[in-house]
Design a protein around this motif. Structure first.
Motif, PDB file in Angstrom:
ATOM      1  N   PRO A   7       0.519  -1.532   0.235  1.00  0.00           N
ATOM      2  CA  PRO A   7      -0.057   0.588   0.285  1.00  0.00           C
ATOM      3  C   PRO A   7       0.318   1.147   0.017  1.00  0.00           C
ATOM      4  CG  PRO A   7      -0.230  -0.981   2.279  1.00  0.00           C
ATOM      5  CD  PRO A   7       1.219  -1.879   1.514  1.00  0.00           C
ATOM      6  N   LEU A   8       0.194   2.407  -0.371  1.00  0.00           N
ATOM      7  CA  LEU A   8       1.028   3.477  -0.698  1.00  0.00           C
ATOM      8  C   LEU A   8       1.378   4.322   0.566  1.00  0.00           C
ATOM      9  CD1 LEU A   8      -0.904   5.668  -2.887  1.00  0.00           C
ATOM     10  CD2 LEU A   8       1.476   4.255  -3.575  1.00  0.00           C
ATOM     11  N   LEU A   9       2.378   5.075   0.996  1.00  0.00           N
ATOM     12  CA  LEU A   9       2.427   6.241   2.501  1.00  0.00           C
ATOM     13  C   LEU A   9       1.167   6.625   3.024  1.00  0.00           C
ATOM     14  CD1 LEU A   9       4.121   5.974   5.116  1.00  0.00           C
ATOM     15  CD2 LEU A   9       4.817   7.920   3.233  1.00  0.00           C
ATOM     16  N   GLU A  12     -10.686   6.779  -2.622  1.00  0.00           N
ATOM     17  CA  GLU A  12     -10.028   5.420  -2.883  1.00  0.00           C
ATOM     18  C   GLU A  12     -11.020   3.848  -2.358  1.00  0.00           C
ATOM     19  OE1 GLU A  12      -6.105   5.599  -1.857  1.00  0.00           O
ATOM     20  OE2 GLU A  12      -6.365   7.742  -1.949  1.00  0.00           O
ATOM     21  N   ILE A  13     -11.566   4.448  -0.628  1.00  0.00           N
ATOM     22  CA  ILE A  13     -12.255   3.447  -0.015  1.00  0.00           C
ATOM     23  C   ILE A  13     -13.458   2.837  -0.803  1.00  0.00           C
ATOM     24  CG2 ILE A  13     -13.738   1.980   1.894  1.00  0.00           C
ATOM     25  CD1 ILE A  13     -11.352   4.333   3.187  1.00  0.00           C
ATOM     26  N   ILE A  14     -13.901   3.383  -1.304  1.00  0.00           N
ATOM     27  CA  ILE A  14     -15.519   3.194  -2.326  1.00  0.00           C
ATOM     28  C   ILE A  14     -14.676   2.385  -3.351  1.00  0.00           C
ATOM     29  CG2 ILE A  14     -17.742   4.257  -3.562  1.00  0.00           C
ATOM     30  CD1 ILE A  14     -17.341   6.427  -1.499  1.00  0.00           C
ATOM     31  N   GLU A  15     -14.305   2.650  -4.478  1.00  0.00           N
ATOM     32  CA  GLU A  15     -13.163   2.315  -5.391  1.00  0.00           C
ATOM     33  C   GLU A  15     -12.601   0.765  -5.223  1.00  0.00           C
ATOM     34  OE1 GLU A  15      -9.925   4.823  -6.744  1.00  0.00           O
ATOM     35  OE2 GLU A  15     -11.778   6.563  -7.415  1.00  0.00           O
ATOM     36  N   LEU A  16     -12.232   0.324  -4.168  1.00  0.00           N
ATOM     37  CA  LEU A  16     -11.581  -0.567  -3.607  1.00  0.00           C
ATOM     38  C   LEU A  16     -12.549  -1.347  -3.234  1.00  0.00           C
ATOM     39  CD1 LEU A  16      -8.479   0.111  -1.471  1.00  0.00           C
ATOM     40  CD2 LEU A  16      -8.714  -1.180  -3.864  1.00  0.00           C
ATOM     41  N   GLN A  17     -14.148  -1.125  -3.158  1.00  0.00           N
ATOM     42  CA  GLN A  17     -15.034  -1.717  -2.211  1.00  0.00           C
ATOM     43  C   GLN A  17     -16.073  -2.353  -3.454  1.00  0.00           C
ATOM     44  OE1 GLN A  17     -18.668  -0.915  -1.745  1.00  0.00           O
ATOM     45  NE2 GLN A  17     -19.076  -2.257  -0.289  1.00  0.00           N
ATOM     46  N   ARG A  18     -15.937  -1.120  -4.542  1.00  0.00           N
ATOM     47  CA  ARG A  18     -16.882  -1.932  -5.752  1.00  0.00           C
ATOM     48  C   ARG A  18     -16.071  -2.702  -6.883  1.00  0.00           C
ATOM     49  NH1 ARG A  18     -19.065   4.079  -7.104  1.00  0.00           N
ATOM     50  NH2 ARG A  18     -20.879   4.287  -6.013  1.00  0.00           N
ATOM     51  N   GLU A  77      -9.434  -6.027   3.846  1.00  0.00           N
ATOM     52  CA  GLU A  77      -8.692  -6.332   3.278  1.00  0.00           C
ATOM     53  C   GLU A  77      -8.162  -4.206   2.246  1.00  0.00           C
ATOM     54  OE1 GLU A  77      -5.304  -7.074   0.477  1.00  0.00           O
ATOM     55  OE2 GLU A  77      -5.853  -8.127   1.617  1.00  0.00           O
ATOM     56  N   ILE A  78      -8.841  -4.231   2.136  1.00  0.00           N
ATOM     57  CA  ILE A  78      -9.251  -2.457   1.473  1.00  0.00           C
ATOM     58  C   ILE A  78      -8.106  -1.531   3.220  1.00  0.00           C
ATOM     59  CG2 ILE A  78     -10.154   0.137   1.745  1.00  0.00           C
ATOM     60  CD1 ILE A  78     -13.068  -1.618   0.888  1.00  0.00           C
ATOM     61  N   ALA A  79      -8.595  -2.092   4.409  1.00  0.00           N
ATOM     62  CA  ALA A  79      -7.812  -1.173   5.401  1.00  0.00           C
ATOM     63  C   ALA A  79      -6.319  -1.951   5.355  1.00  0.00           C
ATOM     64  CB  ALA A  79      -8.333  -1.513   7.086  1.00  0.00           C
ATOM     65  N   ARG A  80      -6.294  -2.945   5.744  1.00  0.00           N
ATOM     66  CA  ARG A  80      -4.235  -3.433   5.210  1.00  0.00           C
ATOM     67  C   ARG A  80      -4.255  -3.054   3.725  1.00  0.00           C
ATOM     68  NH1 ARG A  80      -0.904  -6.015   2.374  1.00  0.00           N
ATOM     69  NH2 ARG A  80      -2.788  -6.216   0.854  1.00  0.00           N
ATOM     70  N   ARG A  81      -4.477  -2.607   2.500  1.00  0.00           N
ATOM     71  CA  ARG A  81      -4.025  -2.293   1.841  1.00  0.00           C
ATOM     72  C   ARG A  81      -3.545  -0.399   2.112  1.00  0.00           C
ATOM     73  NH1 ARG A  81      -6.874  -4.430  -3.896  1.00  0.00           N
ATOM     74  NH2 ARG A  81      -6.334  -6.808  -3.312  1.00  0.00           N
ATOM     75  N   LEU A  82      -4.883   0.272   2.675  1.00  0.00           N
ATOM     76  CA  LEU A  82      -4.075   1.052   2.737  1.00  0.00           C
ATOM     77  C   LEU A  82      -3.602   1.838   4.100  1.00  0.00           C
ATOM     78  CD1 LEU A  82      -7.941   2.538   1.692  1.00  0.00           C
ATOM     79  CD2 LEU A  82      -5.985   2.483   0.422  1.00  0.00           C
ATOM     80  N   GLY A  83      -3.813   1.245   4.911  1.00  0.00           N
ATOM     81  CA  GLY A  83      -2.868   1.389   6.017  1.00  0.00           C
ATOM     82  C   GLY A  83      -3.831   2.254   7.299  1.00  0.00           C
ATOM     83  N   VAL A  84      -4.815   1.707   6.934  1.00  0.00           N
ATOM     84  CA  VAL A  84      -5.456   2.452   7.579  1.00  0.00           C
ATOM     85  C   VAL A  84      -6.886   1.060   8.660  1.00  0.00           C
ATOM     86  CG1 VAL A  84      -6.579   3.879   7.029  1.00  0.00           C
ATOM     87  CG2 VAL A  84      -7.865   2.668   6.273  1.00  0.00           C
ATOM     88  N   TRP A 139     -14.701   1.216   7.334  1.00  0.00           N
ATOM     89  CA  TRP A 139     -16.676   1.374   7.639  1.00  0.00           C
ATOM     90  C   TRP A 139     -16.916   2.796   7.767  1.00  0.00           C
ATOM     91  CZ3 TRP A 139     -19.608  -2.677   6.729  1.00  0.00           C
ATOM     92  CH2 TRP A 139     -19.063  -4.386   6.617  1.00  0.00           C
ATOM     93  N   ARG A 140     -16.470   3.896   8.740  1.00  0.00           N
ATOM     94  CA  ARG A 140     -17.193   4.664   8.529  1.00  0.00           C
ATOM     95  C   ARG A 140     -17.175   5.763   6.838  1.00  0.00           C
ATOM     96  NH1 ARG A 140     -14.269   6.121  13.904  1.00  0.00           N
ATOM     97  NH2 ARG A 140     -12.822   5.846  12.733  1.00  0.00           N
ATOM     98  N   LYS A 141     -15.752   5.651   6.565  1.00  0.00           N
ATOM     99  CA  LYS A 141     -16.206   5.894   5.566  1.00  0.00           C
ATOM    100  C   LYS A 141     -17.536   5.432   4.239  1.00  0.00           C
ATOM    101  CE  LYS A 141     -12.330   8.372   5.522  1.00  0.00           C
ATOM    102  NZ  LYS A 141     -12.637   9.990   5.712  1.00  0.00           N
ATOM    103  N   LEU A 142     -17.035   4.146   4.883  1.00  0.00           N
ATOM    104  CA  LEU A 142     -18.568   3.420   3.656  1.00  0.00           C
ATOM    105  C   LEU A 142     -19.982   3.799   4.438  1.00  0.00           C
ATOM    106  CD1 LEU A 142     -16.697   0.098   3.351  1.00  0.00           C
ATOM    107  CD2 LEU A 142     -17.410   1.552   1.378  1.00  0.00           C
ATOM    108  N   LYS A 143     -20.224   3.096   4.928  1.00  0.00           N
ATOM    109  CA  LYS A 143     -21.321   4.171   5.953  1.00  0.00           C
ATOM    110  C   LYS A 143     -22.290   5.429   5.470  1.00  0.00           C
ATOM    111  CE  LYS A 143     -24.249   4.408  10.221  1.00  0.00           C
ATOM    112  NZ  LYS A 143     -24.001   4.122  11.636  1.00  0.00           N
ATOM    113  N   SER A 144     -20.393   6.424   5.395  1.00  0.00           N
ATOM    114  CA  SER A 144     -21.129   7.928   5.206  1.00  0.00           C
ATOM    115  C   SER A 144     -21.139   8.469   3.709  1.00  0.00           C
ATOM    116  CB  SER A 144     -19.845   9.177   5.888  1.00  0.00           C
ATOM    117  OG  SER A 144     -18.662   8.718   4.816  1.00  0.00           O
ATOM    118  N   ALA A 145     -21.116   7.521   3.165  1.00  0.00           N
ATOM    119  CA  ALA A 145     -20.994   7.548   1.654  1.00  0.00           C
ATOM    120  C   ALA A 145     -21.985   6.697   1.528  1.00  0.00           C
ATOM    121  CB  ALA A 145     -19.531   6.573   0.685  1.00  0.00           C
ATOM    122  N   HIS A 146     -22.691   6.074   2.209  1.00  0.00           N
ATOM    123  CA  HIS A 146     -24.332   5.031   2.211  1.00  0.00           C
ATOM    124  C   HIS A 146     -24.322   3.609   1.193  1.00  0.00           C
ATOM    125  CE1 HIS A 146     -26.205   7.749   4.614  1.00  0.00           C
ATOM    126  NE2 HIS A 146     -25.759   8.824   3.386  1.00  0.00           N
TER     127      HIS A 146
END
Length: 162
Positions: free
Chosen positions: A115-117, A127-133, A140-147, A153-160
């Protein structure tokens, strides 16, 4: 030119080695800080370093585990007009050696899934939404992005999207 040393850990000989290499300032991570993702000392150096300054490390892998992490640091240094010097083996981002170093890291990054720094603030929702789509799960999204998974979950929830 200001030489700023960065040590991966505050316990060890790296700080002393950096001082012997002529570093005016030496910053070190806390002993339990993971390299690359939550490197507070590295971020403070990258925010502070200026035009013509040089970041000095004893080994290239101290900037992060993975070529993309190191490339991200090189990009930040380049944006600030600064350079990198690595003591072991002695290499610098200045001149032909710098172009060769970048080319080698880019070649490895092309096949390296690291993942990127990321800053501690978390990853952008886009980025989270793109990976989820693309079918990537939240863990795995959390691991790749280092978050954290909670950030995902918060970002996905706020984006519905969740």
């Amino acid at each position: 030119m200001l030489r700023i040393g960065y040590a991966q850990s505050s316990d060890g000989d790296d700080a002393e080695t950096l001082r012997r290499l002529g570093c005016h300032v030496v910053r070190a991570e806390e002993p339990d800080a993971p390299p690359g993702y939550d490197s507070a000392a590295l971020y403070s150096v990258l925010d502070f370093i200026g035009q013509g300054d040089q970041l000095v490390v004893t080994r290239l892998e101290h900037l992060g585990h993975g070529s993309r992490l190191v490339l991200d640091v090189l990009d930040k240094l380049e944006q600030r007009g600064a350079s990198l010097y690595v003591a072991e083996p002695p290499i610098s981002t200045e001149g032909e050696g710098g172009r060769a170093l970048r080319a080698a890291l880019e070649a490895v990054a092309a096949v390296d899934p690291q993942p990127l720094l990321r800053r501690r603030r978390g990853a952008p929702a886009r980025e989270i939404i793109e990976l989820q789509r693309a079918g990537v799960g939240p863990v795995e999204i959390a691991r790749r992005l280092g978050v954290s998974r909670m950030t995902v979950w918060r970002k996905l929830k706020s984006a519905h999207v969740a």
